[in-house]
Design a protein around this motif. Structure first.
Motif, short mmCIF file in Angstrom:
data_model
loop_
_atom_site.label_atom_id
_atom_site.label_comp_id
_atom_site.label_asym_id
_atom_site.label_seq_id
_atom_site.Cartn_x
_atom_site.Cartn_y
_atom_site.Cartn_z
N VAL A 6 41.99 16.23 -43.43
CA VAL A 6 43.31 16.55 -44.08
C VAL A 6 44.04 18.01 -44.30
O VAL A 6 42.96 19.18 -44.09
CB VAL A 6 42.42 16.30 -45.38
CG1 VAL A 6 42.94 16.56 -46.76
CG2 VAL A 6 41.86 14.83 -45.30
N TRP A 34 46.14 15.51 -48.11
CA TRP A 34 45.47 15.35 -48.91
C TRP A 34 45.48 14.99 -50.41
O TRP A 34 45.81 14.72 -50.91
CB TRP A 34 44.31 17.11 -49.31
CG TRP A 34 44.88 18.10 -49.66
CD1 TRP A 34 45.89 19.07 -49.14
CD2 TRP A 34 45.06 18.67 -51.21
NE1 TRP A 34 46.23 20.10 -50.82
CE2 TRP A 34 45.97 19.81 -51.49
CE3 TRP A 34 44.84 17.53 -52.80
CZ2 TRP A 34 46.53 19.99 -52.82
CZ3 TRP A 34 45.46 17.75 -53.33
CH2 TRP A 34 46.23 19.27 -53.72
N LEU A 39 41.05 11.38 -52.22
CA LEU A 39 39.36 12.83 -51.89
C LEU A 39 38.61 12.40 -52.12
O LEU A 39 37.45 12.92 -51.56
CB LEU A 39 40.06 13.66 -52.09
CG LEU A 39 41.06 14.25 -51.57
CD1 LEU A 39 42.11 15.83 -53.13
CD2 LEU A 39 41.39 14.28 -49.85
N SER A 46 39.52 18.84 -53.70
CA SER A 46 41.31 19.10 -54.18
C SER A 46 41.07 20.85 -53.60
O SER A 46 41.93 21.11 -53.34
CB SER A 46 42.21 18.13 -55.36
OG SER A 46 41.65 18.81 -56.84
N ALA A 49 40.32 20.98 -50.73
CA ALA A 49 41.48 20.51 -49.72
C ALA A 49 42.99 21.61 -49.50
O ALA A 49 43.57 21.93 -48.71
CB ALA A 49 42.12 19.34 -49.71
#
Length: 123
Positions: A6, A34, A39, A46, A49
């Protein structure tokens, strides 16, 4: 569970790197931004990521240079020894500060744009 790599799809530098991975590194992992993946299903936030690339497989989640190490090992061939080398503790001690420096300066890297330096909420 197949592996997933990712990256930040809103960052031009990150997207350029991801395209390099897709073209040149024969990993069996899905390479996804992402912003366009679930996710929660991957067990990644988040914030995680946005802060670093993520590698998700049956063993769990890895971030930053550890994620890159796993991607390279998964690719096999000449990439595997590079992945093992990157995954060694002494190398990771150097790789993490280097990774963080690149992440903070990605807007200055080849293919980067001013938007790469902004938090996701401001893009």
């Amino acid at each position: 569970m197949s592996a997933t790599f990712v990256y930040d799809g809103d960052c031009a530098f990150c997207s350029t790197c991801a395209r390099f991975v897709e073209r040149r590194i024969p990993t069996g992992a899905r390479v996804v931004p992402w912003q366009r993946t679930d996710l929660a299903a991957l067990g990644v936030t988040s914030e995680d990521a946005e802060g670093a690339v993520q590698w998700v497989d049956a063993r769990g989640v890895a971030a930053g240079p550890v994620a890159i190490s796993r991607l390279l090992r998964d690719a096999g061939g000449p990439w595997r020894p590079l992945g093992w080398l990157l995954g060694l503790r002494p190398v990771l001690w150097l790789a993490w500060p280097a990774y963080r420096w690149v992440a903070r300066n990605r807007h200055r890297m080849p293919g980067g744009t001013a938007a790469c330096s902004l938090p996701q909420a401001e893009r």
